[in-house]
Design a protein around this motif. Structure first.
Motif, short mmCIF file in Angstrom:
data_model
loop_
_atom_site.label_atom_id
_atom_site.label_comp_id
_atom_site.label_asym_id
_atom_site.label_seq_id
_atom_site.Cartn_x
_atom_site.Cartn_y
_atom_site.Cartn_z
N CYS A 1 0.83 -1.22 0.00
CA CYS A 1 0.00 0.00 0.00
C CYS A 1 0.86 1.26 0.00
CB CYS A 1 -0.93 -0.01 1.20
SG CYS A 1 -2.14 -1.33 1.19
N SER B 1 -0.55 7.45 -2.13
CA SER B 1 0.65 6.63 -2.17
C SER B 1 1.50 7.08 -3.36
CB SER B 1 0.31 5.14 -2.33
OG SER B 1 1.48 4.39 -2.53
N PHE C 1 0.54 4.15 1.61
CA PHE C 1 -0.17 5.43 1.55
C PHE C 1 0.41 6.32 2.64
CE2 PHE C 1 -3.11 2.63 -0.63
CZ PHE C 1 -3.51 3.42 -1.70
N ARG D 1 -4.53 7.10 -5.10
CA ARG D 1 -5.22 7.70 -3.97
C ARG D 1 -6.18 6.68 -3.38
NH1 ARG D 1 -4.82 13.31 -3.95
NH2 ARG D 1 -3.95 14.16 -5.87
#
Length: 196
Positions: A48, A76, A50, A82
């Motif tokens: 991920c 990210s 982010f 997003r």
């Protein structure tokens, strides 16, 4: 993006209650109590990453049992992706603060509290940020009156700022035109269509 969504759901289990792909973005609906775990996972997981916090905002749906959505936006840079994370809230049950995960959420949570009345548990300084300290109500709620409850003006005689109850209709009656809050007394082109 579909694979990323499946990975998030598989990893977080019951913390995620919904997943949606729309307009190139991923939207996750999470349990309110699990929001800190969800954003921590999104930040720290290798798939991920982010790591960039964008904002927190609110949305008001007065007809629902939990009338507010608290919406978090993360980015990210590694994935060029997003993600939006939503939790449902009401005015009585606090949402856990994510300031321990993303310090930048501090002012955004204060703003959501100020404008919607959503409480955040564990927030280091939850107080109004945009409205005055004595402000009555939360102005972005759909049931908040358009004119507000009080007006603030400078009084020349008292030589200070005074707060008074709103009295728009009386003020406008002293002029030769009607208040925009009272409507017009003449017919506009197309009005006949609205009556049919």
């Amino acid at each position: 993006m579909v694979a990323l969504g499946e990975h998030i759901v598989a990893s977080l289990g019951d913390a995620v209650t919904g997943l949606e792909h729309a307009f190139g973005d991923l939207t996750i609906t999470a349990q309110r109590e699990s929001i800190v775990d969800v954003v921590t996972f999104l930040r720290d997981d290798a798939k991920c990453r982010f790591i960039s916090f964008v904002d927190v905002c609110g949305a008001d749906y007065p007809s629902r049992e939990f009338r507010f959505d608290v919406v978090y936006h993360l980015l990210s840079p590694h994935l060029n992706q997003r993600v939006r994370v939503k939790v449902e809230a009401d005015e009585a049950t606090p949402v856990p603060s994510i300031t321990g995960v993303f310090a930048g959420a501090d002012w955004f949570e204060r703003e959501t509290y100020d404008l919607y009345g959503v409480l955040f548990s564990g927030h280091p300084d939850l107080r109004r940020i945009l409205t005055d300290y004595g402000f009555d109500g939360h102005p972005l709620r759909k049931d908040f009156p358009l004119t507000g409850f009080v007006e603030v003006r400078y009084d020349e005689e008292r030589r200070r700022v005074v707060y008074e109850p709103v009295a728009l209709a009386q003020e406008f009656r002293s002029f030769d035109y009607l208040s925009p809050w009272e409507g017009t007394d003449y017919v506009l082109p197309g009005d006949e269509k609205a009556k049919n």
